[in-house]
Scaffold this active site. Structure first.
Site, mmCIF file in Angstrom:
data_model
loop_
_atom_site.group_PDB
_atom_site.id
_atom_site.type_symbol
_atom_site.label_atom_id
_atom_site.label_comp_id
_atom_site.label_asym_id
_atom_site.label_seq_id
_atom_site.Cartn_x
_atom_site.Cartn_y
_atom_site.Cartn_z
ATOM 1 N N PHE A 144 -13.834 -3.239 0.112
ATOM 2 C CA PHE A 144 -14.787 -2.617 -0.904
ATOM 3 C C PHE A 144 -16.263 -2.535 -0.509
ATOM 4 O O PHE A 144 -17.263 -2.458 -1.236
ATOM 5 C CB PHE A 144 -14.615 -3.074 -2.340
ATOM 6 C CG PHE A 144 -13.159 -2.983 -2.459
ATOM 7 C CD1 PHE A 144 -12.167 -1.874 -2.447
ATOM 8 C CD2 PHE A 144 -12.506 -4.009 -3.732
ATOM 9 C CE1 PHE A 144 -11.107 -1.728 -2.825
ATOM 10 C CE2 PHE A 144 -11.378 -3.680 -4.088
ATOM 11 C CZ PHE A 144 -10.593 -2.655 -3.643
ATOM 12 N N GLY A 176 -17.685 -0.586 -3.365
ATOM 13 C CA GLY A 176 -18.498 -1.215 -4.274
ATOM 14 C C GLY A 176 -17.865 -1.350 -5.762
ATOM 15 O O GLY A 176 -16.519 -1.801 -5.699
ATOM 16 N N TYR A 220 0.595 -1.193 0.054
ATOM 17 C CA TYR A 220 0.027 0.165 0.089
ATOM 18 C C TYR A 220 0.913 1.407 -0.057
ATOM 19 O O TYR A 220 1.382 1.526 1.025
ATOM 20 C CB TYR A 220 -0.906 0.088 1.269
ATOM 21 C CG TYR A 220 -1.984 -0.972 1.117
ATOM 22 C CD1 TYR A 220 -2.303 -1.612 0.408
ATOM 23 C CD2 TYR A 220 -2.858 -0.922 2.537
ATOM 24 C CE1 TYR A 220 -3.520 -2.715 0.216
ATOM 25 C CE2 TYR A 220 -3.805 -1.942 2.236
ATOM 26 C CZ TYR A 220 -4.213 -2.747 1.448
ATOM 27 O OH TYR A 220 -5.209 -3.527 1.370
#
Length: 297
Positions: A215, A219, A69
């Site tokens: 998510f 989405g 990340y």
């Protein structure tokens, strides 16, 4: 968005490994920029550090991160280390291994089993820890996880890792892993827009394994963030409660079972407060039915 500040404790608790964590935690992916990885613009470092410290002040004690990340200027692990070390005793840091990115941010070949120790040690260095509380094996294209999970089990036995989980896993992967070492969580994509893993979610509940959706707010937007348009049903439920669509999505996620742990991520302090307030949002049975109908037609 809500103007009320709600502590993470409002979401309830679950035992994850040897930690009792609040069911709304924090995902570190969005700390590094306005979109994940090398997408978008790097974040303001001071603001990201402030968000992390505010999250812990509000009771967040489960933070999900990974050495991969990072954006052009920011590393999630470095931000976490700078903001929170020395770490609170009740804070569980969960990280992932398997995927790999080179120094320019391009995706590289995922790790072989013999390379996982190097990835674990990189997380240790970046976070300033002598052990990792929880490491999830991110399943890539391999049909079997036995060799990779076996390598992590050896690191667990050596004391570098306390607990193990899986990410992006299928039911057969969970069976393989559990035959090697205890699995405390499965971290998969799941939400109103992606419910293919319902069977695995239920299996985890029966086994007492945490199911950690990612998510759940973004989405279909995935790494890029929340999609520009929202479903009418979500908007209607949000209006009925004076809540935000993100809160409705998180409340629906938590409704899927007491073993479900949400890890919404943000670099925005207002969004952090908004996300945590979902912990006290109670949806009616009718609203749950309406939300469940999304995408079922």
């Amino acid at each position: 968005m809500t103007s009320r500040t709600v502590p993470a404790a409002a979401s309830g608790t679950w035992t994850l490994g040897d930690h009792t964590v609040h069911r709304i935690g924090f995902g570190a992916m969005r700390l590094t920029g306005n979109a994940a990885f090398h997408l978008g613009d790097p974040s303001d470092r001071g603001r990201s550090i402030a968000v992390l410290r505010r999250a812990v002040e509000l009771g967040v004690n489960h933070i999900d991160t990974a050495a991969f990340y990072f954006s052009r200027l920011r590393s999630a692990n470095e931000l976490i280390n700078s903001a929170l070390a020395p770490y609170p005793d009740d804070l569980l840091l969960s990280t992932k291994v398997g995927p790999a990115r080179d120094a320019s941010g391009e995706w590289a070949t995922s790790a072989r089993p013999d390379q996982l120790r190097g990835q674990v040690e990189e997380n240790l260095r970046q976070l300033g820890r002598d052990h990792l509380d929880l490491v999830n094996l991110r399943v890539m294209s391999q049909p079997s996880v036995s060799e990779h999970f076996g390598a992590l089990a050896e690191l667990r036995d050596a004391g570098l890792v306390r607990h193990l989980g899986l990410s992006n896993a299928r039911p057969q992967h969970l069976d393989e892993a559990r035959a090697i070492a205890p699995v405390v969580c499965v971290q998969n994509r799941y939400g109103l827009d992606a419910r293919d893993d319902g069977e695995l979610l239920r299996t985890c509940g029966e086994l007492g394994i945490a199911f950690v959706p990612f998510f759940s707010i973004a989405g279909a937007g995935r790494e890029a963030g929340t999609a520009a348009t929202e479903h009418d049903t979500v908007l209607a439920v949000a209006r009925a409660h004076g809540a935000s669509p993100a809160q409705v999505r998180l409340a629906w996620t938590l409704h899927q079972g007491p073993h479900v742990l949400a890890i919404p991520g943000t670099g925005n302090p207002d969004h952090l407060v908004d996300n945590l307030a979902a912990g006290e949002l109670r949806l009616t049975d009718g609203e749950i039915d309406s939300l469940n109908a999304i995408g079922s037609g």
